[in-house]
Design a protein around this motif. Structure first.
Motif, mmCIF file in Angstrom:
data_model
loop_
_atom_site.group_PDB
_atom_site.id
_atom_site.type_symbol
_atom_site.label_atom_id
_atom_site.label_comp_id
_atom_site.label_asym_id
_atom_site.label_seq_id
_atom_site.Cartn_x
_atom_site.Cartn_y
_atom_site.Cartn_z
ATOM 1 N N GLU A 176 39.826 70.415 43.181
ATOM 2 C CA GLU A 176 40.917 70.364 44.158
ATOM 3 C C GLU A 176 42.087 69.530 43.624
ATOM 4 O O GLU A 176 43.252 69.933 43.710
ATOM 5 C CB GLU A 176 40.418 69.783 45.475
ATOM 6 C CG GLU A 176 41.486 69.752 46.566
ATOM 7 C CD GLU A 176 40.969 69.142 47.861
ATOM 8 O OE1 GLU A 176 41.724 69.164 48.845
ATOM 9 O OE2 GLU A 176 39.820 68.641 47.871
ATOM 10 N N PHE A 177 41.762 68.375 43.050
ATOM 11 C CA PHE A 177 42.803 67.509 42.494
ATOM 12 C C PHE A 177 43.553 68.229 41.372
ATOM 13 O O PHE A 177 44.785 68.174 41.290
ATOM 14 C CB PHE A 177 42.186 66.217 41.960
ATOM 15 C CG PHE A 177 43.163 65.335 41.250
ATOM 16 C CD1 PHE A 177 44.082 64.570 41.973
ATOM 17 C CD2 PHE A 177 43.196 65.267 39.863
ATOM 18 C CE1 PHE A 177 45.000 63.768 41.321
ATOM 19 C CE2 PHE A 177 44.098 64.470 39.202
ATOM 20 C CZ PHE A 177 45.011 63.705 39.930
ATOM 21 N N MET A 179 43.932 71.470 40.876
ATOM 22 C CA MET A 179 44.756 72.563 41.380
ATOM 23 C C MET A 179 46.029 72.060 42.049
ATOM 24 O O MET A 179 47.067 72.727 41.999
ATOM 25 C CB MET A 179 43.945 73.415 42.357
ATOM 26 C CG MET A 179 42.849 74.224 41.686
ATOM 27 S SD MET A 179 41.844 75.167 42.862
ATOM 28 C CE MET A 179 40.811 76.117 41.726
ATOM 29 N N LYS A 180 45.952 70.895 42.655
ATOM 30 C CA LYS A 180 47.140 70.322 43.292
ATOM 31 C C LYS A 180 48.058 69.657 42.270
ATOM 32 O O LYS A 180 49.283 69.714 42.379
ATOM 33 C CB LYS A 180 46.727 69.296 44.350
ATOM 34 C CG LYS A 180 46.092 69.897 45.581
ATOM 35 C CD LYS A 180 45.689 68.815 46.576
ATOM 36 C CE LYS A 180 45.097 69.420 47.845
ATOM 37 N NZ LYS A 180 44.659 68.371 48.805
ATOM 38 N N LYS A 181 47.455 69.020 41.282
ATOM 39 C CA LYS A 181 48.224 68.233 40.315
ATOM 40 C C LYS A 181 48.939 69.116 39.295
ATOM 41 O O LYS A 181 50.106 68.886 38.971
ATOM 42 C CB LYS A 181 47.268 67.279 39.591
ATOM 43 C CG LYS A 181 47.893 66.429 38.497
ATOM 44 C CD LYS A 181 48.703 65.298 39.046
ATOM 45 C CE LYS A 181 49.164 64.365 37.927
ATOM 46 N NZ LYS A 181 50.059 63.314 38.428
ATOM 47 N N ASP A 183 50.513 72.373 38.730
ATOM 48 C CA ASP A 183 50.994 73.603 39.347
ATOM 49 C C ASP A 183 51.465 74.635 38.326
ATOM 50 O O ASP A 183 51.895 75.731 38.679
ATOM 51 C CB ASP A 183 52.113 73.301 40.348
ATOM 52 C CG ASP A 183 53.276 72.538 39.736
ATOM 53 O OD1 ASP A 183 53.306 72.369 38.499
ATOM 54 O OD2 ASP A 183 54.163 72.109 40.497
#
Length: 203
Positions: A176-177, A179-181, A183
């Motif tokens: 999750e981290f 995929m968010k970090k 881009d």
């Protein structure tokens, strides 16, 4: 390779040796030619019984002090394991040219994950695609790799299919981290790992 080196042949752009079983001495010959063959951009040495020693030869050839031009490196189906990757990372962790790295089914486990991390976080790295499918990273290793993927500046694809990790909470948090970090990263291949419905919902 010796003949090409002796005549200083400069027009070779691709070396692809598949299942020739050239082993480490063959890799040494290739690397000796690369000192003169500055135009080689594609190097594929698939299923050739390469050991960590062969990875040492490659690491030296890919170090920026030799001004390598190789953009695509494929070493799939050579069981050099984490020791080989650690040796390889000496050159790759400071290589500003390589765009695609494929190390599928090489027996890399969590001990090699830190070396992968060092390769991924290099500030001048041009790596756009890394394929680690079919290795043995498991939960501990994939978490370390994803830490590197999260800050990889040029990476667009990461393939980690069939690496025996699951949807443990820490793994899901790392994904999750990541995929968010990052881009810029457009493709994750997570197939054939033990990610159940709960893990999929988390993502």
């Amino acid at each position: 390779m010796d003949a090409l080196r002796d005549v200083k042949y400069q027009h070779c752009v691709s070396i692809r040796l598949w299942k020739t079983f050239c082993e480490d001495e063959g890799v040494r010959a290739v690397c000796q030619y690369l000192e003169h063959g500055r135009n080689v951009a594609f190097l594929e040495l698939l299923d050739n019984n390469i050991s960590p020693l062969g990875c040492e030869f490659l690491s030296k050839a890919l170090h920026p002090k030799l001004q390598p031009q190789i953009q695509i490196l494929k070493l799939d189906h050579n069981l050099f394991g984490s020791d080989g990757l650690i040796a390889l990372s000496e050159g790759l962790a400071v290589n500003p040219v390589l765009r695609m790295l494929s190390l599928t089914y090489c027996g890399i486990d969590s001990l090699g994950a830190e070396a992968l991390f060092e390769i991924l976080i290099y500030s001048r790295s041009a790596l756009e695609e890394v394929n680690l499918s079919g290795n043995l990273l498991m939960n501990e290793g994939i978490i370390t790799v994803l830490r590197g993927v999260a800050i990889a500046k040029s990476l667009k694809k990461i393939l980690v299919a069939d690496n025996q990790f699951n949807d443990d909470e820490e793994v899901m948090k790392a994904l999750e981290f990541c995929m968010k970090k990052n881009d810029r990263l457009g493709k994750y291949d997570l197939k054939y790992n033990n990610i159940g419905e709960q893990g999929k919902c988390t993502l």
